[in-house]
Design a protein around this motif. Structure first.
Motif, PDB file in Angstrom:
ATOM      1  N   VAL A  86      -4.273 -24.162  -8.005  1.00  0.00           N
ATOM      2  CA  VAL A  86      -3.295 -23.080  -7.865  1.00  0.00           C
ATOM      3  C   VAL A  86      -3.960 -21.907  -7.160  1.00  0.00           C
ATOM      4  O   VAL A  86      -5.139 -21.632  -7.360  1.00  0.00           O
ATOM      5  N   ARG A  87      -3.170 -21.224  -6.321  1.00  0.00           N
ATOM      6  CA  ARG A  87      -3.623 -19.967  -5.731  1.00  0.00           C
ATOM      7  C   ARG A  87      -2.641 -18.892  -6.134  1.00  0.00           C
ATOM      8  O   ARG A  87      -1.430 -19.059  -5.995  1.00  0.00           O
ATOM      9  N   LEU A  88      -3.169 -17.798  -6.664  1.00  0.00           N
ATOM     10  CA  LEU A  88      -2.355 -16.648  -7.035  1.00  0.00           C
ATOM     11  C   LEU A  88      -2.671 -15.492  -6.099  1.00  0.00           C
ATOM     12  O   LEU A  88      -3.839 -15.197  -5.857  1.00  0.00           O
ATOM     13  N   SER A  89      -1.641 -14.858  -5.574  1.00  0.00           N
ATOM     14  CA  SER A  89      -1.825 -13.594  -4.855  1.00  0.00           C
ATOM     15  C   SER A  89      -1.523 -12.484  -5.842  1.00  0.00           C
ATOM     16  O   SER A  89      -0.441 -12.449  -6.440  1.00  0.00           O
ATOM     17  N   VAL A  90      -2.489 -11.589  -6.001  1.00  0.00           N
ATOM     18  CA  VAL A  90      -2.381 -10.529  -6.995  1.00  0.00           C
ATOM     19  C   VAL A  90      -2.558  -9.189  -6.295  1.00  0.00           C
ATOM     20  O   VAL A  90      -3.438  -9.036  -5.446  1.00  0.00           O
ATOM     21  N   ILE A  91      -1.725  -8.224  -6.654  1.00  0.00           N
ATOM     22  CA  ILE A  91      -1.878  -6.868  -6.125  1.00  0.00           C
ATOM     23  C   ILE A  91      -2.223  -5.936  -7.281  1.00  0.00           C
ATOM     24  O   ILE A  91      -1.846  -6.175  -8.433  1.00  0.00           O
TER      25      ILE A  91
ATOM     26  N   PRO B 128       0.815  -1.235   0.000  1.00  0.00           N
ATOM     27  CA  PRO B 128       0.000   0.000   0.000  1.00  0.00           C
ATOM     28  C   PRO B 128       0.844   1.277   0.000  1.00  0.00           C
ATOM     29  O   PRO B 128       0.439   2.282  -0.584  1.00  0.00           O
ATOM     30  N   ALA B 129       2.019   1.240   0.622  1.00  0.00           N
ATOM     31  CA  ALA B 129       2.887   2.426   0.624  1.00  0.00           C
ATOM     32  C   ALA B 129       3.372   2.754  -0.784  1.00  0.00           C
ATOM     33  O   ALA B 129       3.743   3.892  -1.064  1.00  0.00           O
ATOM     34  N   LEU B 130       3.354   1.766  -1.679  1.00  0.00           N
ATOM     35  CA  LEU B 130       3.755   1.987  -3.069  1.00  0.00           C
ATOM     36  C   LEU B 130       2.562   2.204  -3.991  1.00  0.00           C
ATOM     37  O   LEU B 130       2.703   2.241  -5.208  1.00  0.00           O
ATOM     38  N   GLY B 131       1.369   2.321  -3.391  1.00  0.00           N
ATOM     39  CA  GLY B 131       0.184   2.618  -4.186  1.00  0.00           C
ATOM     40  C   GLY B 131      -0.634   1.404  -4.595  1.00  0.00           C
ATOM     41  O   GLY B 131      -1.574   1.536  -5.374  1.00  0.00           O
ATOM     42  N   TYR B 132      -0.292   0.221  -4.096  1.00  0.00           N
ATOM     43  CA  TYR B 132      -1.069  -0.983  -4.410  1.00  0.00           C
ATOM     44  C   TYR B 132      -2.040  -1.237  -3.272  1.00  0.00           C
ATOM     45  O   TYR B 132      -1.700  -1.814  -2.258  1.00  0.00           O
TER      46      TYR B 132
END
Length: 151
Positions: free
Chosen positions: A105-110, A58-62
């Protein structure tokens, strides 16, 4: 196997991996030489894989984090072999896990925001090969993010 001294060192080390060696040695009740020797052995045996920095997205805008549970078309013999390298090419996919069971499969996406996520989803994620089913779980809050173990 780990003895009590190793466990003590790991307990303090995981709580503050950036602490100076002298402080860690004092907290674990060993000399700096013993600490150094023990840490080297723990690295050599693969117990310690390294020190890492955690990025505050979040500090990088995500601001958006989504967990995608993907079921692949297992009638295709190369489904995993083709899906995983393709998913790695999506920069916003920050983690890939494989499973046995209904979900493959599990994907973590930002993403920066919902518009960015929607664009990623349509243009880069849905076109990944061999997807049979996909379920998105939108993260609302991280309740526990601790990675330490009760040693």
């Amino acid at each position: 196997m780990l003895d009590d001294t190793d466990r003590r060192i790991l307990r303090y080390y995981q709580s503050d991996p950036e602490a100076p060696a002298s402080q860690l040695a004092d907290a674990a009740g060993v000399t700096p030489t013993t600490l150094s020797r023990r840490l080297d052995r723990l690295r050599d045996t693969g117990v310690l894989k390294g020190v890492r920095n955690v990025i505050n997205w979040p500090a990088l805008g995500y601001e958006v984090e989504v967990s995608l549970r993907v079921t692949l078309d297992k009638t295709q013999p190369r489904a995993f072999d083709e899906f995983i390298p393709a998913a790695r090419l999506v920069p916003e996919v920050i983690e890939i896990q494989t499973f046995l069971g209904q979900v493959d499969v599990r994907l973590s996406v930002i993403a920066r925001d919902m518009g960015h996520y929607q664009q990623l989803y349509r243009e880069q994620l849905l076109v990944l090969p061999h997807i049979n089913d996909i379920e998105a779980l939108m993260q609302v809050a991280r309740v526990k993010g601790q990675e330490t173990l009760p040693i």
